[in-house]
Design an enzyme around this catalytic site. Structure first.
Site, PDB file in Angstrom:
ATOM      1  N   LYS A   1      10.029   5.083   7.000  1.00  0.00           N
ATOM      2  CA  LYS A   1      10.567   3.649   6.435  1.00  0.00           C
ATOM      3  C   LYS A   1      11.749   4.640   5.539  1.00  0.00           C
ATOM      4  O   LYS A   1      11.459   4.897   5.007  1.00  0.00           O
ATOM      5  CB  LYS A   1       9.049   3.713   5.447  1.00  0.00           C
ATOM      6  CG  LYS A   1       7.840   2.948   5.853  1.00  0.00           C
ATOM      7  CD  LYS A   1       7.431   2.764   5.034  1.00  0.00           C
ATOM      8  CE  LYS A   1       5.607   2.259   5.614  1.00  0.00           C
ATOM      9  NZ  LYS A   1       4.242   2.100   5.043  1.00  0.00           N
TER      10      LYS A   1
ATOM     11  N   GLU B   1       1.989  -9.234   7.003  1.00  0.00           N
ATOM     12  CA  GLU B   1       2.623  -9.207   8.042  1.00  0.00           C
ATOM     13  C   GLU B   1       2.577  -9.682   9.245  1.00  0.00           C
ATOM     14  O   GLU B   1       3.062  -9.054  10.204  1.00  0.00           O
ATOM     15  CB  GLU B   1       2.277  -8.028   8.432  1.00  0.00           C
ATOM     16  CG  GLU B   1       2.675  -7.040   6.964  1.00  0.00           C
ATOM     17  CD  GLU B   1       2.566  -5.314   7.600  1.00  0.00           C
ATOM     18  OE1 GLU B   1       1.904  -4.714   8.546  1.00  0.00           O
ATOM     19  OE2 GLU B   1       2.518  -4.350   6.832  1.00  0.00           O
TER      20      GLU B   1
ATOM     21  N   GLU C   1      -2.838   5.545  12.862  1.00  0.00           N
ATOM     22  CA  GLU C   1      -2.525   6.152  11.258  1.00  0.00           C
ATOM     23  C   GLU C   1      -2.501   6.615   9.809  1.00  0.00           C
ATOM     24  O   GLU C   1      -3.551   5.022   9.778  1.00  0.00           O
ATOM     25  CB  GLU C   1      -0.701   4.743  11.604  1.00  0.00           C
ATOM     26  CG  GLU C   1      -0.228   4.797   9.974  1.00  0.00           C
ATOM     27  CD  GLU C   1       0.892   3.433  10.118  1.00  0.00           C
ATOM     28  OE1 GLU C   1       0.805   3.154  11.097  1.00  0.00           O
ATOM     29  OE2 GLU C   1       1.553   3.424   8.865  1.00  0.00           O
TER      30      GLU C   1
ATOM     31  N   GLN D   1      -6.600  -1.324   7.038  1.00  0.00           N
ATOM     32  CA  GLN D   1      -5.754  -2.927   6.817  1.00  0.00           C
ATOM     33  C   GLN D   1      -5.035  -3.439   8.244  1.00  0.00           C
ATOM     34  O   GLN D   1      -4.234  -4.157   8.330  1.00  0.00           O
ATOM     35  CB  GLN D   1      -4.390  -1.259   6.189  1.00  0.00           C
ATOM     36  CG  GLN D   1      -3.441  -2.541   6.180  1.00  0.00           C
ATOM     37  CD  GLN D   1      -2.274  -1.658   4.695  1.00  0.00           C
ATOM     38  OE1 GLN D   1      -2.063  -1.478   3.526  1.00  0.00           O
ATOM     39  NE2 GLN D   1      -1.181  -1.445   5.530  1.00  0.00           N
ATOM     40  N   GLU D   2      -4.586  -2.294   9.219  1.00  0.00           N
ATOM     41  CA  GLU D   2      -3.569  -2.739   9.761  1.00  0.00           C
ATOM     42  C   GLU D   2      -4.469  -2.539  11.979  1.00  0.00           C
ATOM     43  O   GLU D   2      -4.691  -1.460  12.014  1.00  0.00           O
ATOM     44  CB  GLU D   2      -2.756  -2.648   9.777  1.00  0.00           C
ATOM     45  CG  GLU D   2      -1.740  -3.012   9.317  1.00  0.00           C
ATOM     46  CD  GLU D   2      -0.409  -1.965   8.905  1.00  0.00           C
ATOM     47  OE1 GLU D   2       0.277  -1.973  10.300  1.00  0.00           O
ATOM     48  OE2 GLU D   2       0.205  -1.640   7.892  1.00  0.00           O
TER      49      GLU D   2
ATOM     50  N   ASP E   1      -4.196   1.254  11.621  1.00  0.00           N
ATOM     51  CA  ASP E   1      -3.559   1.838  10.689  1.00  0.00           C
ATOM     52  C   ASP E   1      -4.871   1.521   9.357  1.00  0.00           C
ATOM     53  O   ASP E   1      -4.277   0.710   8.447  1.00  0.00           O
ATOM     54  CB  ASP E   1      -1.985   1.182  10.501  1.00  0.00           C
ATOM     55  CG  ASP E   1      -1.767   1.797   9.192  1.00  0.00           C
ATOM     56  OD1 ASP E   1      -1.819   2.755   8.504  1.00  0.00           O
ATOM     57  OD2 ASP E   1      -0.526   1.142   8.068  1.00  0.00           O
TER      58      ASP E   1
ATOM     59  N   LYS F   1       7.230  -0.118  14.081  1.00  0.00           N
ATOM     60  CA  LYS F   1       6.074  -1.421  13.755  1.00  0.00           C
ATOM     61  C   LYS F   1       6.494  -2.671  12.990  1.00  0.00           C
ATOM     62  O   LYS F   1       7.671  -2.492  11.905  1.00  0.00           O
ATOM     63  CB  LYS F   1       5.083  -0.598  12.479  1.00  0.00           C
ATOM     64  CG  LYS F   1       4.093  -0.394  13.164  1.00  0.00           C
ATOM     65  CD  LYS F   1       3.531   0.593  11.785  1.00  0.00           C
ATOM     66  CE  LYS F   1       2.561  -0.166  10.804  1.00  0.00           C
ATOM     67  NZ  LYS F   1       1.871   0.722  10.372  1.00  0.00           N
TER      68      LYS F   1
ATOM     69  N   SER G   1       0.932  -1.043  -0.403  1.00  0.00           N
ATOM     70  CA  SER G   1      -0.225  -0.295  -0.026  1.00  0.00           C
ATOM     71  C   SER G   1       1.159   1.320   0.169  1.00  0.00           C
ATOM     72  O   SER G   1       1.361   1.415   1.262  1.00  0.00           O
ATOM     73  CB  SER G   1      -1.031   0.168   1.265  1.00  0.00           C
ATOM     74  OG  SER G   1       0.043   0.056   2.324  1.00  0.00           O
TER      75      SER G   1
ATOM     76  N   HIS H   1      -3.585  -6.345   2.197  1.00  0.00           N
ATOM     77  CA  HIS H   1      -2.633  -7.194   3.329  1.00  0.00           C
ATOM     78  C   HIS H   1      -3.754  -8.057   3.305  1.00  0.00           C
ATOM     79  O   HIS H   1      -3.281  -9.517   3.036  1.00  0.00           O
ATOM     80  CB  HIS H   1      -1.908  -6.894   4.419  1.00  0.00           C
ATOM     81  CG  HIS H   1      -1.359  -5.833   4.178  1.00  0.00           C
ATOM     82  ND1 HIS H   1      -0.817  -4.919   5.153  1.00  0.00           N
ATOM     83  CD2 HIS H   1      -1.203  -5.170   2.966  1.00  0.00           C
ATOM     84  CE1 HIS H   1      -0.366  -4.017   4.971  1.00  0.00           C
ATOM     85  NE2 HIS H   1      -0.298  -4.141   3.468  1.00  0.00           N
TER      86      HIS H   1
ATOM     87  N   ASP I   1       1.610   8.541   7.608  1.00  0.00           N
ATOM     88  CA  ASP I   1       2.946   7.291   6.851  1.00  0.00           C
ATOM     89  C   ASP I   1       2.402   7.399   5.261  1.00  0.00           C
ATOM     90  O   ASP I   1       3.412   8.840   4.737  1.00  0.00           O
ATOM     91  CB  ASP I   1       1.925   5.854   7.247  1.00  0.00           C
ATOM     92  CG  ASP I   1       2.869   5.126   6.049  1.00  0.00           C
ATOM     93  OD1 ASP I   1       3.699   5.205   5.505  1.00  0.00           O
ATOM     94  OD2 ASP I   1       2.545   3.788   6.143  1.00  0.00           O
TER      95      ASP I   1
ATOM     96  N   HIS J   1       8.943  -1.364   9.155  1.00  0.00           N
ATOM     97  CA  HIS J   1       9.070  -2.720   8.049  1.00  0.00           C
ATOM     98  C   HIS J   1       8.105  -2.160   7.050  1.00  0.00           C
ATOM     99  O   HIS J   1       7.021  -0.941   7.087  1.00  0.00           O
ATOM    100  CB  HIS J   1       8.524  -3.586   8.654  1.00  0.00           C
ATOM    101  CG  HIS J   1       6.770  -3.845   9.390  1.00  0.00           C
ATOM    102  ND1 HIS J   1       6.961  -5.174   9.463  1.00  0.00           N
ATOM    103  CD2 HIS J   1       6.615  -3.117   9.397  1.00  0.00           C
ATOM    104  CE1 HIS J   1       5.241  -5.292   9.643  1.00  0.00           C
ATOM    105  NE2 HIS J   1       5.074  -4.114   9.192  1.00  0.00           N
ATOM    106  N   ARG J   2       7.956  -3.280   5.770  1.00  0.00           N
ATOM    107  CA  ARG J   2       7.057  -3.075   5.022  1.00  0.00           C
ATOM    108  C   ARG J   2       6.478  -4.610   5.065  1.00  0.00           C
ATOM    109  O   ARG J   2       6.762  -4.972   5.474  1.00  0.00           O
ATOM    110  CB  ARG J   2       7.849  -2.683   3.257  1.00  0.00           C
ATOM    111  CG  ARG J   2       8.337  -1.878   3.143  1.00  0.00           C
ATOM    112  CD  ARG J   2       7.972  -0.116   3.490  1.00  0.00           C
ATOM    113  NE  ARG J   2       6.629   0.171   3.095  1.00  0.00           N
ATOM    114  CZ  ARG J   2       6.206   0.705   2.128  1.00  0.00           C
ATOM    115  NH1 ARG J   2       7.694   0.971   1.845  1.00  0.00           N
ATOM    116  NH2 ARG J   2       5.437   1.312   1.382  1.00  0.00           N
ATOM    117  N   SER J   3       5.062  -4.518   4.107  1.00  0.00           N
ATOM    118  CA  SER J   3       4.717  -5.648   3.720  1.00  0.00           C
ATOM    119  C   SER J   3       5.043  -6.966   3.360  1.00  0.00           C
ATOM    120  O   SER J   3       5.592  -7.780   3.614  1.00  0.00           O
ATOM    121  CB  SER J   3       3.420  -5.428   3.397  1.00  0.00           C
ATOM    122  OG  SER J   3       2.899  -4.528   2.219  1.00  0.00           O
TER     123      SER J   3
HETATM  124  P1  PGA Z   1       2.793  -1.645   3.230  1.00  0.00           P
HETATM  125  O1  PGA Z   1       1.843  -1.236   4.605  1.00  0.00           O
HETATM  126  O2  PGA Z   1       4.721  -1.910   3.704  1.00  0.00           O
HETATM  127  O3  PGA Z   1       1.905  -2.267   2.132  1.00  0.00           O
HETATM  128  O4  PGA Z   1       3.051  -0.366   2.489  1.00  0.00           O
HETATM  129  C1  PGA Z   1       2.691  -1.219   5.721  1.00  0.00           C
HETATM  130  C2  PGA Z   1       2.132   0.557   6.126  1.00  0.00           C
HETATM  131  O5  PGA Z   1       0.965   0.671   5.204  1.00  0.00           O
HETATM  132  O6  PGA Z   1       2.598   0.876   7.158  1.00  0.00           O
HETATM  133 ZN    ZN Z   2       1.123   2.778   6.705  1.00  0.00          ZN
END
Ligand code: PGA
Ligand code: ZN
Length: 424
Positions: A339, A206, A287, A164-165, A243, A390, A43, A156, A314, A367-369
């Site tokens: 990131k 993740e 987030e 997403q999270e 998130d 994270k 994302s 994800h 983000d 991190h990243r996914s």
């Molecule tokens: P991504 O997601 O690594 O798939 O971009 C992580 C996030 O949105 O924090």
């Molecule tokens: Zn994010």
């Protein structure tokens, strides 16, 4: 003789989703060798530095990174050989200039970041220091507060959750080691609860569960049940962080909660929804609650909830000081997600964190996914003075590699270790 880079090369490896990514290898004239691997998001924010992909459909569905590898081997290496790896800022500046574009689109942020991280690691080894101590100095003794993603939705996971999270934060833990235990126990309690309710206990990208829950609400409910079942008090020992990654469900000016069937919402309606949730649940951080170009929405969200909880940007900032400076001036959030691969060099990432500190904002290193076994961000978080981290849930080795590295660092620091708790 001063230390010098004698060899630099890259290769194409696979990330945790089985997609190609880049690993850089470096060797110095003092015999030191090091490597670093680059993560990859799903994302992604539209203003992120460019992840250079080959686009050749006959290999890895166009996802190969052989051009980026070649850029390291043919373009970057000749410029870096002979350079002193302890001159990180100078080397990163050289990489930025060599690329010459505002978004690292020529050489690829994946090529540039792999080199930048490998240089830092080689320099640390040459100085006889662990990476966190090299990058952070003698004051680097703070372990980050983890935000652990235990329920995955959005892009994800293939389920009915739009956000997403859903993460847990062990705010009542006295040390990092204990924090990890609180989270692991809650994660396993959650698994048992989901199983009992007849939901799948398979995990998303993740490492969080990806159950086909009926609603976004239910995700918060099962997490609260899990915290209690593990013997903890929600809001005291563990809190919730979200998130939503709202850019990923923002279409034609509206937030489309299509996965859960809640329909389309305006920015204002999303803010009301979050207000309602923050009243109902022990949510301490949100987030990307809104989409990356909805600056007005972010300002409204921060003025509505920013004195109570952490509002993190983000996709809004993409670890870029230009956007973060705007966010600070406009009070768009009160925290930033960090990131390395959104911006592409270690130095620029440190500059982004510096800006957060100056504004009195918190930062969450992430991190990243799509990840690798490289634990760079664990050392990086300690080097940057803790903050929050994270790194996914408490399963999947590419996630755990970071947490295990933090356990090592905590042990190495011994009584000097401090557990960073911005929520106490
Ligand atoms: P991504 O997601 O690594 O798939 O971009 C992580 C996030 O949105 O924090
Ligand atoms: Zn994010």
């Amino acid at each position: 003789m001063s230390i010098q880079i004698v060899s630099l090369r890259a290769m194409e490896i696979l990330d945790s989703r089985g997609n190609p990514t880049l690993r850089a290898y470096i060797a110095l004239n003092n015999g030191v060798t090091a490597s670093a691997s680059v993560p990859s998001g799903a994302s992604t924010g539209e203003n992120e530095a460019v992840e250079l992909r080959d686009g050749n459909k006959t290999r890895y569905r166009g996802q190969g990174v052989l051009k980026a590898v070649e850029n390291v081997n043919q373009v970057i290496a000749p410029q870096l050989i002979g350079q002193n790896p302890t001159h990180q800022a100078e080397i990163d500046r050289l990489l930025i200039n060599l690329d010459g574009t505002p978004n690292k689109g020529k050489l690829g942020a994946n090529a540039i970041l792999g080199v930048s991280m490998a240089v830092a690691r080689a320099a640390a080894l040459s100085c006889g220091l662990p990476l966190y101590a090299y990058l952070g100095g003698p004051g680097a003794v703070r372990l980050p507060m983890p935000q652990m993603n235990v329920i995955n939705g959005g892009k994800h996971a293939d389920n009915s959750i739009d956000l997403q999270e859903f993460m847990i934060m062990p705010i009542g833990a006295p040390t990092f080691r204990e924090a990890l235990r609180f989270c692991s126990e809650t994660f396993h309690a959650l698994k048992a609860i989901l199983k009992k309710k007849g939901y799948a206990t398979s995990v998303g990208d993740e490492g969080g569960f990806a159950p086909d829950l009926k609603s976004n609400h239910e995700a918060c409910e099962v997490i609260l049940d899990a915290i209690a079942a593990a013997g903890y008090q929600p809001g005291r020992h563990l809190a919730i962080a979200l998130d939503p990654a709202a850019s990923s469900f923002f279409t034609e000016g509206l937030y489309n909660l299509s996965k859960s069937g809640q329909g389309k919402k305006t920015s204002r309606q999303m803010i009301d929804l979050y207000k309602d949730w923050v009243d109902k649940y022990p949510i301490l951080s949100i987030e990307d609650g809104l989409a990356e170009n909805d600056w007005q929405g972010f300002k409204d969200l921060t003025s509505a909830l920013g004195n109570k909880i952490q509002i993190v940007g983000d996709d809004l900032y993409v670890t870029n000081t230009r956007f973060i400076a705007r966010g600070i001036a406009e009070k768009a959030t009160n925290a930033v997600l960090i990131k390395l691969n959104q911006i592409g060099t270690v130095t620029e990432t440190m500059e982004a964190i510096h800006l957060c500190r100056q504004a009195g904002w918190s930062f969450v290193i992430s991190h990243r996914s799509g990840e690798t076994e490289d634990p760079f961000i664990a050392d990086f978080a300690v080097a940057m003075g803790g903050g929050q981290l994270k790194s996914g849930s408490v399963c999947r080795s590419e996630r755990i590699a970071k947490y295990n590295r933090l356990l090592e660092i905590e042990t190495e620091l011994g009584p000097a270790a401090v557990f960073s708790n911005p929520f106490s």
